[in-house]
Design an enzyme around this catalytic site. Structure first.
Site, short mmCIF file in Angstrom:
data_model
loop_
_atom_site.label_atom_id
_atom_site.label_comp_id
_atom_site.label_asym_id
_atom_site.label_seq_id
_atom_site.Cartn_x
_atom_site.Cartn_y
_atom_site.Cartn_z
N CYS A 2 0.85 -1.18 0.00
CA CYS A 2 0.00 0.00 0.00
C CYS A 2 0.89 1.24 0.00
O CYS A 2 1.97 1.22 0.58
CB CYS A 2 -0.94 0.10 1.20
SG CYS A 2 -1.98 -1.32 1.44
N TRP A 73 -3.11 -2.39 -1.59
CA TRP A 73 -2.90 -3.79 -1.97
C TRP A 73 -3.59 -4.58 -0.89
O TRP A 73 -3.19 -4.57 0.27
CB TRP A 73 -1.41 -4.10 -2.02
CG TRP A 73 -1.10 -5.45 -2.58
CD1 TRP A 73 -0.98 -5.79 -3.89
CD2 TRP A 73 -0.85 -6.66 -1.84
NE1 TRP A 73 -0.68 -7.13 -4.02
CE2 TRP A 73 -0.59 -7.68 -2.78
CE3 TRP A 73 -0.83 -6.98 -0.49
CZ2 TRP A 73 -0.32 -9.00 -2.40
CZ3 TRP A 73 -0.55 -8.29 -0.11
CH2 TRP A 73 -0.31 -9.28 -1.06
N ASN A 99 -0.87 1.41 6.18
CA ASN A 99 -0.15 0.37 5.45
C ASN A 99 0.38 -0.59 6.51
O ASN A 99 1.10 -0.16 7.39
CB ASN A 99 0.98 1.04 4.66
CG ASN A 99 2.00 0.06 4.13
OD1 ASN A 99 1.69 -1.11 3.92
ND2 ASN A 99 3.21 0.53 3.92
N GLY A 100 -0.05 -1.86 6.44
CA GLY A 100 0.39 -2.82 7.46
C GLY A 100 -0.76 -3.68 7.90
O GLY A 100 -1.78 -3.75 7.23
N GLU A 485 15.12 -16.93 -12.70
CA GLU A 485 14.76 -15.51 -12.83
C GLU A 485 14.02 -15.26 -14.15
O GLU A 485 13.05 -14.50 -14.20
CB GLU A 485 16.02 -14.64 -12.70
CG GLU A 485 15.83 -13.15 -12.86
CD GLU A 485 14.82 -12.52 -11.91
OE1 GLU A 485 14.37 -13.15 -10.95
OE2 GLU A 485 14.45 -11.35 -12.18
N LYS A 489 10.24 -13.76 -14.38
CA LYS A 489 9.89 -12.55 -15.14
C LYS A 489 8.69 -12.82 -16.02
O LYS A 489 7.76 -12.04 -16.08
CB LYS A 489 11.05 -12.08 -16.04
CG LYS A 489 12.21 -11.39 -15.38
CD LYS A 489 11.92 -10.05 -14.78
CE LYS A 489 11.35 -10.12 -13.42
NZ LYS A 489 12.08 -10.23 -12.24
N GLU A 492 5.39 -13.39 -13.98
CA GLU A 492 4.94 -12.17 -13.29
C GLU A 492 4.16 -11.23 -14.21
O GLU A 492 3.15 -10.68 -13.82
CB GLU A 492 6.16 -11.37 -12.79
CG GLU A 492 6.72 -11.78 -11.47
CD GLU A 492 7.93 -10.93 -11.08
OE1 GLU A 492 8.01 -10.55 -9.92
OE2 GLU A 492 8.81 -10.67 -11.94
N HIS A 508 14.05 -35.69 -14.50
CA HIS A 508 13.37 -36.21 -13.32
C HIS A 508 11.95 -35.65 -13.19
O HIS A 508 11.40 -35.64 -12.10
CB HIS A 508 14.18 -35.90 -12.06
CG HIS A 508 15.54 -36.51 -12.07
ND1 HIS A 508 15.75 -37.87 -12.04
CD2 HIS A 508 16.77 -35.95 -12.20
CE1 HIS A 508 17.04 -38.11 -12.10
NE2 HIS A 508 17.69 -36.96 -12.21
N LYS A 607 5.25 -4.11 -5.68
CA LYS A 607 6.72 -4.03 -5.73
C LYS A 607 7.34 -4.24 -4.36
O LYS A 607 8.40 -4.83 -4.22
CB LYS A 607 7.12 -2.66 -6.26
CG LYS A 607 8.61 -2.50 -6.37
CD LYS A 607 9.01 -2.08 -7.75
CE LYS A 607 10.47 -2.27 -8.00
NZ LYS A 607 10.77 -3.57 -8.61
C1 G6P Z 1 8.03 -8.49 -4.61
C2 G6P Z 1 8.44 -7.87 -5.92
C3 G6P Z 1 9.63 -8.62 -6.49
C4 G6P Z 1 10.77 -8.64 -5.49
C5 G6P Z 1 10.32 -9.22 -4.15
C6 G6P Z 1 11.37 -9.00 -3.07
O1 G6P Z 1 7.51 -9.75 -4.83
O2 G6P Z 1 7.36 -7.89 -6.84
O3 G6P Z 1 10.07 -7.98 -7.68
O4 G6P Z 1 11.81 -9.41 -5.99
O5 G6P Z 1 9.14 -8.56 -3.70
O6 G6P Z 1 11.49 -7.63 -2.84
P1 G6P Z 1 12.78 -6.89 -2.33
O7 G6P Z 1 12.41 -5.45 -2.35
O8 G6P Z 1 13.02 -7.41 -0.94
O9 G6P Z 1 13.90 -7.21 -3.24
#
Ligand code: G6P
Length: 612
Positions: A2, A73, A99-100, A485, A489, A492, A508, A607
């Site tokens: 949030c 969020w 937020n929290g 990764e 990507k 996501e 496997h 994010k």
């Molecule tokens: C969220 C974001 C990711 C990020 C992860 C960890 O899921 O969408 O992109 O890798 O959090 O976040 P941080 O800020 O701790 O790297």
């Protein structure tokens, strides 16, 4: 998660608040709302993104020099209008953004219901609004005292701001576990979850600490107290980043801009820290802890999401170069285990935002057990950077796209430098080899540039496979985290199911999935296990799978087998993740765009994940 914004001063609050919300939308975009006081306190909110709120208020009274705003969020209650913030208290005199998570809200809610309070939403936040009203009523006290008393009854995490129609020249903010920054202007105050909404108005900021309350009154200096009611002196810092980094700079999306920024973001990570000619690699932030790392029993790396993938690369690097045992842990798992940590262990917490709740909790646990805890964060002044004993910033600049790109390569860059420095100190690497890697590292930004100029190959491959329903990403050694990764990507931002796997593990399980409709992305660069990966490619081709391969420039063998190849320049095996991850970012980006997905704000994600 949030995003919260608040303003108090002599300018119109609404434009400042709404612009702030747009900047914080990366923190959540399920619903948005704003509260303003223009004699009377009014709250406007809508389900959906900030633009919907902006439209919704077009015919409303948005006058006022004080206000609070929120982009949500969802945690408690579905993302509808009722659950959107700000929340009124029952008498509609108080509004709050939060937020929290208030963990004991069910008990508080029952008690308040027993005292006649009614609730319009399912949120924990509305409980807090009514609790503040209740305290004000029972104790006949000021807003400031009521917030203080209420917060002493609350268990949980919060960054919150409260306003009251009865004290229309005052914002009360509080923080415990969720980030909050206060901007101090000439005759006004700004509050936000991070500094991005504030930077265009003032560079003077105060980062609030946990368990602090801030009292912002028009025409009076900022007052900070602990929730135990002790006065504190605000520590004012000057912000450094510039406004341009927060704009799209001609790119269609932040994600694309951030992908293309990688030559310079990696250069910024290296700047002043790596000088190949002189044989120097040094990270100022951890100098005092170098001996601790060198003599560590083991290193435990903790992170979430993309940052966890960077840690996996780090694991290989520290083991290869510095011969220090490394464990990589999901912060969310680590925090609830009973991990074996001693004072001789070093924990490295990696986080772009520096605010991830699970990573913060894991840091607390490691500190309790006596470990030395270092941070690798991107956001300067973030909670993780302050909770750790020391650390190194990645200096990638603000990352706005929800899918992390330049932060990942910057994290890998910093971890590589750390591992190299430890190897040098520990004497686990011959000087000539050390120098060779340093030179190669220095050349990485130019090579990234070369990878980015792929002549449209990623786009062409995206066009071909954009309708696939599943993808498999395979790699070995340093390329295994790259596979993970790459898959992350894609899922996501395009919502295509994708899995990353160590290439040799394919037999496997995942091999059963392969048929003519299954694109398999191999990271098949030149290294000691290249031949083995070639065999895996043959196994996929034998089952009619489609192969997209990231190969070293000039490769002939894989080119002969794969349906599509993307070349990257030759480099040290340990530096390949810095190059090979880039075409995978581009592939995911173009597929998502072609599928009509919102690349910068993918559904359900945020994010900065400041809740468990
Ligand atoms: C969220 C974001 C990711 C990020 C992860 C960890 O899921 O969408 O992109 O890798 O959090 O976040 P941080 O800020 O701790 O790297």
């Amino acid at each position: 998660m949030c995003g919260i914004v608040a303003y108090l001063g002599s300018k119109d609050a609404y434009p400042i608040l709404i612009n702030g919300l747009y900047k914080l939308e990366y923190r959540g975009y399920d619903s948005a709302g704003v509260a303003l006081i223009d004699n009377k306190l009014s709250v406007y909110k809508t389900k959906g993104k900030v633009s919907k709120l902006d439209k919704f208020v077009e015919d409303k009274n948005t006058n006022g020099f004080i206000g609070i705003a929120h982009t949500r969020w969802a945690t408690h209650g579905e993302p509808n209008k009722e659950n959107a913030h700000p929340h009124y208290s029952m008498n509609k005199k108080i509004a709050i953004i939060h937020n929290g998570i208030i963990e004991n809200y069910p008990t508080l809610k029952e008690e308040l219901k027993g005292r006649g309070y009614r609730f319009d939403s399912e949120t924990d936040t509305e409980v807090l609004a009514n609790l503040i009203e209740d305290v004000m009523h029972n104790e006949s006290c000021s807003l400031q005292d009521a917030v203080l008393i209420a917060l002493n009854q609350v268990v949980g995490a919060y960054a919150l701001v409260v306003i009251s129609e009865e004290e229309p020249d005052m914002l009360i903010a509080a923080r415990k576990g969720s980030p909050m920054v206060i901007g101090i202007g000439d005759d006004d105050y700004y509050i936000a979850s991070d500094a991005t909404p504030i930077i265009e108005y003032t560079k003077n900021v105060v980062y609030m600490n946990d368990e602090e309350i801030a009292i912002l009154k028009k025409g009076q200096p900022l007052k900070i107290k602990t929730i135990a009611n002790q006065d504190k002196t605000p520590y004012v810092q000057e912000l450094e980043f510039n406004l341009n980094t927060l704009e799209k700079g001609g790119y269609e999306h932040f994600m694309l801009k951030e992908i293309y920024e990688q030559p310079s973001s990696i250069r910024d990570s290296l700047r002043g820290r790596l000088r190949a000619k002189e044989g120097v690699v040094s990270l100022g932030g951890i100098v005092d802890f170098e001996q601790k790392i060198v003599h560590a029993n083991k290193i435990i790396m903790i992170a979430c999401g993309t940052s966890w993938h960077a840690c996996l690369v780090g694991e290989y690097l520290f083991e290869d170069l510095a011969r220090i045992p490394v464990e990589v842990e999901y912060a969310s798992e680590f925090r609830y285990r009973n991990p074996i940590i001693t004072e001789n262990d070093v924990v490295i917490a990696v986080s772009q935002s520096g605010e991830t709740a699970d990573t913060l909790a894991a840091i607390d646990l490691a500190k309790e057990k006596g470990a030395t805890v270092l941070g690798v964060c991107n956001v300067v002044g973030s909670s993780i950077s302050r909770a750790t004993h020391a650390g190194s910033y990645t200096h990638a600049g603000p990352e706005i796209g929800v899918a992390s790109t330049k932060a990942f390569t910057a994290q890998v860059t910093v971890l590589t430098m750390m591992a190299l420095r430890m190897a040098q100190l520990k004497g686990t690497i011959p000087t000539s080899r050390f120098m060779q890697i340093l030179h190669e590292m220095e050349a990485i930004p130019d090579k990234v540039e070369e990878v980015l100029n792929d002549g449209g190959v990623a786009q062409m491959i995206a066009e071909k496979y954009k309708d696939a329903t599943n993808f498999l990403y395979l790699g070995r050694g340093y390329n295994f985290p790259v596979a993970l990764e790459g898959a992350l990507k894609l899922k996501e931002i395009s919502y295509i199911h994708a899995e990353g796997y160590p290439a040799a593990e394919m037999k496997h399980g995942p091999i059963a999935l392969i048929d003519k409709n299954m694109p398999v992305v191999f990271i098949a660069t030149n290294n000691v296990i290249y031949e083995k990966v070639v065999s895996n490619i043959q196994e996929v081709k034998a089952r009619n799978g489609k192969v997209i391969a990231i190969v070293t420039k000039g490769d002939k063998v894989v080119r002969g087998l794969a349906d599509y190849v993307i070349e990257i320049p030759e480099t040290e095996d340990m530096l390949v993740p810095l190059l090979a991850s880039i075409p995978l970012q581009k592939l995911a980006y173009y597929i998502a765009v072609m599928r009509g997905c919102n690349v910068d704000q993918p559904r359900n994600l945020a994010k900065s994940v400041t809740v468990e």
